[in-house]
Design a protein around this motif. Structure first.
Motif, PDB file in Angstrom:
ATOM      1  N   ILE A 226      38.063  25.808  26.723  1.00 34.75           N
ATOM      2  CA  ILE A 226      37.392  26.591  27.718  1.00 34.75           C
ATOM      3  C   ILE A 226      37.828  27.739  28.262  1.00 34.75           C
ATOM      4  O   ILE A 226      37.030  28.739  28.579  1.00 34.75           O
ATOM      5  N   THR A 227      39.226  27.658  28.286  1.00 32.55           N
ATOM      6  CA  THR A 227      39.883  29.061  28.963  1.00 32.55           C
ATOM      7  C   THR A 227      39.597  30.093  27.655  1.00 32.55           C
ATOM      8  O   THR A 227      39.821  31.535  27.925  1.00 32.55           O
ATOM      9  N   ALA A 228      39.662  29.776  26.457  1.00 29.87           N
ATOM     10  CA  ALA A 228      39.240  30.505  25.281  1.00 29.87           C
ATOM     11  C   ALA A 228      37.881  31.424  25.600  1.00 29.87           C
ATOM     12  O   ALA A 228      37.872  32.521  25.014  1.00 29.87           O
ATOM     13  N   GLU A 229      37.039  30.557  26.261  1.00 28.37           N
ATOM     14  CA  GLU A 229      35.650  31.088  26.487  1.00 28.37           C
ATOM     15  C   GLU A 229      35.489  31.954  27.670  1.00 28.37           C
ATOM     16  O   GLU A 229      35.021  33.113  27.867  1.00 28.37           O
ATOM     17  N   TRP A 230      36.120  31.449  28.893  1.00 26.07           N
ATOM     18  CA  TRP A 230      36.146  32.184  30.248  1.00 26.07           C
ATOM     19  C   TRP A 230      37.373  33.249  30.390  1.00 26.07           C
ATOM     20  O   TRP A 230      37.220  34.081  31.210  1.00 26.07           O
ATOM     21  N   VAL A 231      38.439  32.835  29.600  1.00 23.22           N
ATOM     22  CA  VAL A 231      39.620  34.010  29.750  1.00 23.22           C
ATOM     23  C   VAL A 231      39.899  34.122  31.390  1.00 23.22           C
ATOM     24  O   VAL A 231      39.898  35.384  31.824  1.00 23.22           O
ATOM     25  N   PRO A 232      40.358  33.199  31.922  1.00 21.07           N
ATOM     26  CA  PRO A 232      40.991  33.296  33.169  1.00 21.07           C
ATOM     27  C   PRO A 232      42.246  34.095  33.216  1.00 21.07           C
ATOM     28  O   PRO A 232      42.754  34.059  32.076  1.00 21.07           O
ATOM     29  N   ARG A 233      42.567  35.003  34.127  1.00 22.23           N
ATOM     30  CA  ARG A 233      43.775  35.909  34.163  1.00 22.23           C
ATOM     31  C   ARG A 233      44.593  35.404  34.910  1.00 22.23           C
ATOM     32  O   ARG A 233      45.679  35.733  34.804  1.00 22.23           O
ATOM     33  N   GLY A 234      44.746  34.183  35.348  1.00 20.88           N
ATOM     34  CA  GLY A 234      45.706  33.616  35.893  1.00 20.88           C
ATOM     35  C   GLY A 234      45.038  31.991  36.374  1.00 20.88           C
ATOM     36  O   GLY A 234      44.181  31.606  36.332  1.00 20.88           O
ATOM     37  N   HIS A 249      31.417  34.942  43.850  1.00 15.63           N
ATOM     38  CA  HIS A 249      32.859  35.365  44.029  1.00 15.63           C
ATOM     39  C   HIS A 249      33.606  34.786  42.999  1.00 15.63           C
ATOM     40  O   HIS A 249      33.174  33.946  42.573  1.00 15.63           O
ATOM     41  N   LYS A 250      34.726  35.731  42.979  1.00 18.16           N
ATOM     42  CA  LYS A 250      36.016  35.003  41.999  1.00 18.16           C
ATOM     43  C   LYS A 250      37.139  35.792  42.344  1.00 18.16           C
ATOM     44  O   LYS A 250      36.941  36.635  42.918  1.00 18.16           O
ATOM     45  N   GLN A 251      38.469  35.002  42.204  1.00 11.58           N
ATOM     46  CA  GLN A 251      39.529  35.498  42.552  1.00 11.58           C
ATOM     47  C   GLN A 251      40.638  34.641  41.806  1.00 11.58           C
ATOM     48  O   GLN A 251      40.348  33.523  41.397  1.00 11.58           O
TER      49      GLN A 251
END
Length: 283
Positions: A226-234, A249-251
């Motif tokens: 899932i993170t490979a697809e969404w690539v959260p930065r932290g 919104h995102k943070q």
């Protein structure tokens, strides 16, 4: 980070106002370090310095690295047009494909080729504010497969979290209260859990009174599909998704730090989205 700050502080006024002077006569490592100090800044002058180095840098690898880091610099700003970010990475590939990857790592702290960086940018564009949230279909921590779109019609707070993440754990009491407060509202808190040990994560979830569902990112923990697809930065990364499935919104990071809105403001944003959902439903 301390080294970058020290380097920036050591620059003369001429060097900080004239990026070409800042890199002239320096080793490539010194030139690259200077370019990274620009990444740490958020002022318009940094953007102008990137353009100057990208167009008139003394060597091809300096021009390539300036263009490369500028693309990441643009990506830092969630308010920026995501298509502009994508175009910046595509420009790097088009104009500097003959230059070997110019330096170890990226502003994200990873080893990436230009082509890999473009994939990161594409993911950022797909998950930008105003875009429709891409589907997630995966097993939950309870072992049952479900989809993000199952919650269409409700406001969703999608939270990338893990028990090893201090900021995530700090948020849990507020999240417990949030879910209780909005029990009868068109709202759902949905997690993406990055714990590699599922059984341990389940036990801790019971202890922490986590009642909402979470996708499990797999045994790879933070490096799952899932993170490979969404690539959260932290971690944590929070997305607020409206009743139509659009990201509003995102943070990155917990509320109230590093420029993020605080808990009260998050509550207000969620309540606004819930009001819009109720209005759309004619309630």
């Amino acid at each position: 980070m301390p080294a970058l700050i020290a380097l920036l502080a050591s620059c003369t006024q001429d060097e900080t106002s004239d990026p070409l002077a800042a890199v002239r006569g320096k080793t490539y490592e010194e030139q690259a370090d200077y370019i990274m100090t620009l990444y740490e800044r958020d002022d318009p002058e940094a953007g102008e310095a990137f353009v100057e180095l990208r167009q008139r840098g003394p060597q091809p690898n300096v021009r390539a690295y300036a263009a490369y880091v500028q693309a990441f610099w643009l990506m830092k700003d969630d308010r920026r047009d995501p298509d502009e970010v994508l175009a910046a990475f595509e420009t790097v590939l088009r104009d500097h494909s003959e230059v070997p990857h110019p330096r170890r790592g990226t502003p994200l702290g990873e080893e990436q080729s230009f082509a890999e960086a473009l994939e990161v940018a594409r993911a950022a564009v797909e998950h930008a504010i105003g875009k429709m949230a891409p589907e997630i279909e995966a097993s939950g921590m309870d072992g049952e497969v479900f989809r993000l779109s199952d919650y269409r019609g409700r406001v969703v707070m999608l939270d990338f979290w893990a028990h090893w993440c201090g900021g995530c754990v700090e948020m849990l009491p507020w999240e417990v209260e949030l879910v209780a407060r909005l029990e009868d509202a068109p709202f759902a808190l949905v997690g993406v859990n990055g714990d590699p040990d599922l059984e341990a994560a389940r036990a801790l979830s019971v202890e922490k009174r986590i009642t909402w569902r979470s996708f499990w990112n797999g045994p790879g923990g933070a490096e799952g599909p899932i993170t490979a697809e969404w690539v959260p930065r932290g971690w944590p990364t929070i997305y607020l998704i409206d009743h139509t499935g659009r990201i509003r919104h995102k943070q990155v990071g917990r509320p109230g730090v590093d420029g993020n809105v605080d808990y009260d403001e998050l509550d207000r944003l969620i309540d606004e989205l819930i009001t819009a959902a109720l209005d759309a439903a004619g309630a």
